[in-house]
Design a protein around this motif. Structure first.
Motif, short mmCIF file in Angstrom:
data_model
loop_
_atom_site.label_atom_id
_atom_site.label_comp_id
_atom_site.label_asym_id
_atom_site.label_seq_id
_atom_site.Cartn_x
_atom_site.Cartn_y
_atom_site.Cartn_z
N TYR A 76 -37.99 -25.60 -21.08
CA TYR A 76 -37.38 -25.45 -22.41
C TYR A 76 -38.15 -26.23 -23.47
O TYR A 76 -38.88 -27.17 -23.16
N HIS A 136 -35.20 -22.97 -26.80
CA HIS A 136 -35.80 -21.86 -26.08
C HIS A 136 -35.68 -22.26 -24.61
O HIS A 136 -36.25 -23.27 -24.19
N ALA A 191 -35.33 -21.43 -20.28
CA ALA A 191 -35.58 -20.58 -19.11
C ALA A 191 -35.20 -21.32 -17.84
O ALA A 191 -35.41 -22.54 -17.74
N MET A 193 -42.75 -21.26 -16.25
CA MET A 193 -42.31 -20.71 -17.52
C MET A 193 -42.52 -21.69 -18.67
O MET A 193 -42.52 -21.28 -19.83
N ALA A 236 -33.34 -16.82 -23.91
CA ALA A 236 -33.07 -17.28 -22.55
C ALA A 236 -33.73 -16.34 -21.55
O ALA A 236 -33.74 -15.12 -21.73
N HIS A 237 -34.30 -16.92 -20.50
CA HIS A 237 -35.01 -16.14 -19.49
C HIS A 237 -34.73 -16.71 -18.10
O HIS A 237 -34.41 -17.89 -17.96
N VAL A 238 -34.87 -15.88 -17.09
CA VAL A 238 -34.91 -16.32 -15.70
C VAL A 238 -36.26 -15.87 -15.15
O VAL A 238 -36.58 -14.68 -15.20
N ALA A 239 -37.05 -16.81 -14.66
CA ALA A 239 -38.41 -16.51 -14.23
C ALA A 239 -38.65 -17.01 -12.81
O ALA A 239 -38.43 -18.18 -12.51
N LEU A 247 -28.91 -21.78 -15.65
CA LEU A 247 -29.12 -21.33 -17.02
C LEU A 247 -27.80 -21.27 -17.78
O LEU A 247 -27.70 -21.75 -18.92
#
Length: 250
Positions: free
Chosen positions: A247, A197, A199, A92, A225-228, A213
């Motif tokens: 990040y 930013h 993840a 990510m 915010a993301h989970v990848a 996170l």
């Protein structure tokens, strides 16, 4: 998207396999999975499909894969104007480089402006992660026999980072919890009070990734915010159980 090719038990497929099923098989049948780079023609086909005469292609770090060189060769095989950007990272973290490039393009930036934004983010983005076992890194050639054997005997949970295209050791905690605590502490210290930013990344460890996170986001100004999940091609080299953070700060 130009997928890497996987080989599982002698059967080839593109890197679009169901990650959950793939990791189950990787646990049951260690040593059966390998990866190979796509040929230049796959990139040329992707460039030609793009609905524009100018294309910015973001690749995984050139220091860990031949993809960047392959894409660069392919860029000269099409009539379009193609700029290939080495993200210097993966997962990510590379995703953030691509996303920010896309946002610049959507806002009307020129090809040069998009490339400049992608390169600026590639310099700012960080990727840190904790590996559950050395075994898959050893098989992939990312660490030597001695290092992987020592890691297995000591049951350490190595923490690493990818920066400037290099994979660097950050620490060698003796437990999983200490490794994850180290990720949180280092990220919080690096982020400080800046907007971030953020993840969480993982290889078949989504619950721990979401927890990571939340811990880092607490008290931070989070822009997005993301989970990848790792793709299968990445999971081959790291094995299941990897949890980390990607990040960059505004």
């Amino acid at each position: 998207m130009v997928p890497i090719y996987l080989s599982l038990g002698g059967r080839s497929l593109a890197d679009e396999a169901d990650p959950g099923r793939f990791y189950e098989r990787l646990r049951r049948e260690p040593g059966v999975a390998t990866t190979s780079s796509p040929p230049p023609g796959d990139f040329v086909e992707a460039f030609e499909r793009a609905p524009a005469d100018e294309v910015v292609c973001v690749t995984v770090a050139s220091t860990v894969s031949a993809l960047h060189q392959t894409a660069t060769v392919a860029a000269g095989m099409t009539g379009k104007r193609v700029e290939v950007v080495d993200s210097g990272t993966a997962s990510m973290a590379e995703g953030f480089v691509a996303m920010e490039a896309a946002r610049a393009a959507t806002s009307g930036a020129s090809l040069e402006g998009v490339v400049d934004r992608a390169r600026a983010v590639s310099e700012a983005v960080r990727l840190v992660a904790a590996i559950d076992t050395f075994e898959h890194l050893r098989r992939s050639g990312r660490v030597g026999w001695i290092a992987s054997s020592a890691g297995t005997m000591l049951r350490i949970k190595p923490v690493f980072r990818v920066r400037g295209g290099r994979i660097e050791s950050v620490g060698r905690p003796r437990t999983r919890r200490r490794a994850l605590d180290r990720l949180v502490a280092d990220a919080r210290r690096d982020i400080g009070g800046r907007p971030v930013h953020l993840a969480a990344v993982h290889a078949d460890a989504e619950r721990e990734a979401r927890d990571l996170l939340e811990r880092v986001a607490a008290g931070s100004t989070v822009v997005e915010a993301h989970v990848a999940g790792f793709t299968a091609a990445m999971g081959i080299h790291t094995g299941p159980g990897v949890v980390g953070l990607a990040y960059f700060c505004d």
